[in-house]
Motif scaffolding. Structure first.
Motif, PDB file in Angstrom:
ATOM      1  N   ARG A 108       0.789  -1.161   0.084  1.00 43.11           N
ATOM      2  CA  ARG A 108      -0.072   0.086   0.076  1.00 43.11           C
ATOM      3  C   ARG A 108       1.027   1.253   0.032  1.00 43.11           C
ATOM      4  N   PHE A 109       0.282   2.339  -0.367  1.00 41.77           N
ATOM      5  CA  PHE A 109       0.665   3.631  -0.300  1.00 41.77           C
ATOM      6  C   PHE A 109      -0.544   4.661   0.041  1.00 41.77           C
ATOM      7  N   ALA A 110      -0.507   5.784   0.340  1.00 38.64           N
ATOM      8  CA  ALA A 110      -1.368   6.879   0.667  1.00 38.64           C
ATOM      9  C   ALA A 110      -1.090   8.109  -0.124  1.00 38.64           C
ATOM     10  N   VAL A 111      -2.527   8.893  -0.418  1.00 37.97           N
ATOM     11  CA  VAL A 111      -2.440  10.096  -0.671  1.00 37.97           C
ATOM     12  C   VAL A 111      -3.580  11.029   0.229  1.00 37.97           C
ATOM     13  N   TYR A 112      -3.504  12.167  -0.051  1.00 38.62           N
ATOM     14  CA  TYR A 112      -4.761  12.950   0.523  1.00 38.62           C
ATOM     15  C   TYR A 112      -5.403  13.627  -0.575  1.00 38.62           C
ATOM     16  N   ASP A 113      -6.669  13.607  -0.528  1.00 36.32           N
ATOM     17  CA  ASP A 113      -7.318  14.175  -1.395  1.00 36.32           C
ATOM     18  C   ASP A 113      -7.544  15.662  -1.309  1.00 36.32           C
ATOM     19  N   PRO A 114      -8.079  16.626  -2.124  1.00 41.02           N
ATOM     20  CA  PRO A 114      -8.168  17.963  -1.892  1.00 41.02           C
ATOM     21  C   PRO A 114      -9.276  18.258  -0.571  1.00 41.02           C
ATOM     22  N   SER A 115      -9.919  17.374  -0.349  1.00 37.87           N
ATOM     23  CA  SER A 115     -10.704  17.723   1.039  1.00 37.87           C
ATOM     24  C   SER A 115      -9.925  17.043   2.317  1.00 37.87           C
ATOM     25  N   GLY A 116      -8.791  16.624   2.402  1.00 45.71           N
ATOM     26  CA  GLY A 116      -8.180  16.150   3.474  1.00 45.71           C
ATOM     27  C   GLY A 116      -8.504  14.872   3.694  1.00 45.71           C
ATOM     28  N   THR A 117      -9.101  13.921   2.929  1.00 42.72           N
ATOM     29  CA  THR A 117      -9.554  12.619   3.009  1.00 42.72           C
ATOM     30  C   THR A 117      -8.091  11.717   2.605  1.00 42.72           C
ATOM     31  N   TRP A 118      -7.733  10.820   3.668  1.00 48.05           N
ATOM     32  CA  TRP A 118      -6.784   9.826   3.214  1.00 48.05           C
ATOM     33  C   TRP A 118      -7.164   8.767   2.220  1.00 48.05           C
ATOM     34  N   VAL A 119      -6.384   8.749   1.284  1.00 44.81           N
ATOM     35  CA  VAL A 119      -6.667   7.706   0.337  1.00 44.81           C
ATOM     36  C   VAL A 119      -5.838   6.570   0.233  1.00 44.81           C
ATOM     37  N   ASP A 120      -6.093   5.302   0.698  1.00 48.10           N
ATOM     38  CA  ASP A 120      -5.328   4.510   1.112  1.00 48.10           C
ATOM     39  C   ASP A 120      -5.399   3.475  -0.330  1.00 48.10           C
ATOM     40  N   VAL A 121      -4.322   3.315  -1.149  1.00 47.15           N
ATOM     41  CA  VAL A 121      -4.338   2.704  -2.255  1.00 47.15           C
ATOM     42  C   VAL A 121      -3.617   1.386  -1.982  1.00 47.15           C
ATOM     43  N   ILE A 122      -4.478  -0.059  -2.135  1.00 50.60           N
ATOM     44  CA  ILE A 122      -3.966  -1.069  -1.561  1.00 50.60           C
ATOM     45  C   ILE A 122      -3.972  -2.164  -2.786  1.00 50.60           C
ATOM     46  N   GLN A 123      -3.135  -3.214  -2.362  1.00 50.45           N
ATOM     47  CA  GLN A 123      -3.074  -4.407  -3.154  1.00 50.45           C
ATOM     48  C   GLN A 123      -3.081  -5.853  -2.288  1.00 50.45           C
TER      49      GLN A 123
END
Length: 143
Positions: A108-123
């Motif tokens: 996994r890795f993560a980014v923040y979207d413009p609203s401040g939501t943590w977006v966890d990208v996983i496999q």
């Protein structure tokens, strides 16, 4: 009950920026948009949705409270997290959590979207040997 759809709505001053973020980086498309609301759906066999709404929306309740960025995150499961990490990194998206393999069975890795939501990208990957043995699970639940 027969549920026809299910999606979260995040109240934010940045609903337009969120639209652009998910369309550009995650391939969502706009299903419906008004000046105060945008509903997005993922492409592929499951049209997963998410929506963003301006705090001054006319459909109250709920009230005008803005999402604070805490206590919620979005998980986006993909086939190849390393490839997505490279694509987003090369594209200039700021990475909040670097690519790594987690002992419980996710790359996994993560980014923040413009609203401040943590977006966890996983496999999903194989967990470390014995990892789940120390965590009791309910019968019928998968780990």
């Amino acid at each position: 009950m027969h549920i026809k759809d299910l999606y979260s709505i995040i109240v934010t001053d940045k609903h337009v920026e969120c639209r652009d973020f998910y369309v550009r980086w995650f391939g969502f498309h706009v299903v419906f948009e008004a000046s105060w609301f945008v509903y997005l759906a993922a492409t592929g066999e499951h049209p997963f949705g998410i929506a963003f709404m301006s705090p001054d929306h006319p459909s109250q309740p709920p009230g005008p409270e803005r999402f604070s960025g805490k206590g919620m995150f979005i998980t986006v499961q993909v086939e190849d997290t390393a490839a997505e990490f490279e694509r987003l990194s090369r594209g200039g998206l700021a990475i909040a959590y670097p690519l790594r393999d987690e002992a419980w069975g996710q790359r996994r890795f993560a980014v923040y979207d413009p609203s401040g939501t943590w977006v966890d990208v996983i496999q999903q990957i194989d967990p470390a040997p014995g990892f789940w043995e120390k965590y009791p699970t309910r019968e019928g639940a998968s780990s």
